[in-house]
Each structure stands twice: as structure tokens, then as C-alpha cells.
Design a protein around this motif. Structure first.
Motif, PDB file in Angstrom:
ATOM      1  N   GLY A 131      77.473 -39.751  33.631  1.00 39.64           N
ATOM      2  CA  GLY A 131      77.107 -41.012  34.261  1.00 39.64           C
ATOM      3  C   GLY A 131      75.630 -41.018  34.630  1.00 39.64           C
ATOM      4  N   TYR A 132      75.353 -41.010  35.933  1.00 38.76           N
ATOM      5  CA  TYR A 132      73.963 -41.086  36.390  1.00 38.76           C
ATOM      6  C   TYR A 132      73.419 -39.735  36.841  1.00 38.76           C
ATOM      7  CZ  TYR A 132      74.600 -46.063  35.965  1.00 38.76           C
ATOM      8  OH  TYR A 132      74.844 -47.315  35.460  1.00 38.76           O
ATOM      9  N   ALA A 167      73.998 -41.319  41.440  1.00 35.06           N
ATOM     10  CA  ALA A 167      73.997 -39.905  41.054  1.00 35.06           C
ATOM     11  C   ALA A 167      75.049 -39.167  41.871  1.00 35.06           C
ATOM     12  CB  ALA A 167      72.620 -39.296  41.290  1.00 35.06           C
ATOM     13  N   ASN A 204      66.796 -39.945  43.735  1.00 31.15           N
ATOM     14  CA  ASN A 204      68.042 -39.886  42.967  1.00 31.15           C
ATOM     15  C   ASN A 204      68.531 -41.305  42.673  1.00 31.15           C
ATOM     16  OD1 ASN A 204      69.079 -36.966  42.861  1.00 31.15           O
ATOM     17  ND2 ASN A 204      68.524 -37.184  45.009  1.00 31.15           N
ATOM     18  N   HIS A 205      69.156 -41.486  41.513  1.00 27.10           N
ATOM     19  CA  HIS A 205      69.815 -42.768  41.242  1.00 27.10           C
ATOM     20  C   HIS A 205      70.881 -42.978  42.321  1.00 27.10           C
ATOM     21  CE1 HIS A 205      72.326 -45.798  39.348  1.00 27.10           C
ATOM     22  NE2 HIS A 205      71.319 -46.050  38.534  1.00 27.10           N
ATOM     23  N   ILE A 209      75.877 -46.011  30.100  1.00 27.00           N
ATOM     24  CA  ILE A 209      75.992 -44.564  30.338  1.00 27.00           C
ATOM     25  C   ILE A 209      76.888 -43.917  29.275  1.00 27.00           C
ATOM     26  CG2 ILE A 209      75.491 -44.621  32.803  1.00 27.00           C
ATOM     27  CD1 ILE A 209      78.527 -44.548  33.280  1.00 27.00           C
TER      28      ILE A 209
END
Ligand code: ZN
Length: 160
Positions: A66-67, A126, A122-123, A41
Motif C-alpha cells: 500500500g503506502y 503509511a 510519512n504518507h 497502489i
């Protein structure tokens, strides 16, 4: 040797959430990645730039680096008939699915109803602040082949 593009970095890391719960950690210190190739990331990669072997540091990576942020439109209710064997579905299971633009994404089962299943694209990380504790073990030049492939070969990397 400083970390910059086209270096292979081997490191130990522990990733915790804001409550201190461990989300992930390196196994046997063998995590290796190719710097500058988006293997990790952006927030963590940026924090590593310029560091050297032996350095230890902590960094908090925001969801933006990040995510990503959570997006409620990624939560969808789909028919149970979308699943090959819907008797096997359980909350928390993950499936590969096709996103709105044809991209592959992993969806997580959130809720199971009589006729439908609620899935979240969503990750899982996230919207989560990522607290990394990092110790850099080794920094070396990437081979030409690693640079071309965009990933690390050998210990902690790809074997092919
Ligand atoms: Zn390769």
C-alpha cells in the motif's frame, strides 16, 4: 473483457481501516484508472488483474503493498522560521516539502512548539492495513493516447 495492462477500469470502492471507519470512497462511481500504469497502489492493482465488469470483491492490502511502512526518521522538528506565516500553522495541516533526495513529499504538522514545528513526512496511510470493497463497473481498452500519457482521459480521468 478481463482486466490486464492497457485496460481502463471504472470501479466503485470503499476503503476502510481495521476498525471499519471509512477512509475514502469513490464519488458517483466515476473512479477510473489505467491498469498496469501504477495509477493505484500495487496491492489493489494486483487484486484487480483478471477480474471482469460486474465482479465484486474485498481485499486487504498490507502497508508493504500500500503506502509503505511508517518511518520515524521522516518525523522532523523544524524551525518556525521555515514557514512563511507561522501564525497560520495548525496541527493536521499539510505542506509540500523537499525530501532528503530532492523528491517532493507531503508533510503533516504533528506538533507546534514555541520555536519549532514537528512535521511528519510519512504518507497519512503509511503503516495502515487497507480494506477495500470493490465493484467493477466497466472494463475497456485504453486509447493509444491514454497508454502514452499513462492515465485515463474523459469521465473519471484527466481533462486536458
Ligand atoms: Zn493525458
Amino acid at each position: 473483457m478481463q482486466i490486464e495492462d492497457h485496460k481502463v477500469v471504472t470501479l466503485h470502492y470503499t476503503l476502510t481501516d481495521n476498525e471499519g471507519a471509512v477512509i475514502d470512497k469513490s464519488e458517483d462511481g466515476s473512479f477510473a484508472y489505467l491498469h498496469g500504469a501504477r495509477n493505484i497502489i500495487p496491492g489493489l492493482e494486483n487484486a484487480l488483474t483478471g477480474k471482469t465488469a460486474g465482479d465484486e470483491f474485498s481485499v486487504v492490502v498490507s502497508p508493504e503493498e500500500g503506502y509503505g511502512m511508517r518511518n520515524d526518521s521522516m518525523i522532523q522538528e523544524v524551525s518556525r522560521s521555515m514557514f512563511e506565516d507561522d501564525s497560520q500553522i495548525a496541527v493536521g495541516m499539510q505542506f509540500h516539502a523537499q525530501g532528503p533526495n530532492g523528491e517532493m513529499l507531503v508533510v503533516t504538522v504533528k506538533e507546534i512548539n514555541d520555536d519549532s514545528v514537528v512535521v511528519d513526512g510519512n504518507h497519512p496511510l503509511a503503516g495502515v492495513d487497507l480494506n477495500f470493497d470493490v465493484k467493477i463497473i466497466e472494463v475497456r481498452d485504453a486509447s493509444q493516447e491514454e497508454v502514452e500519457h499513462g492515465h485515463v482521459h474523459g469521465a473519471g480521468g484527466h481533462h486536458h
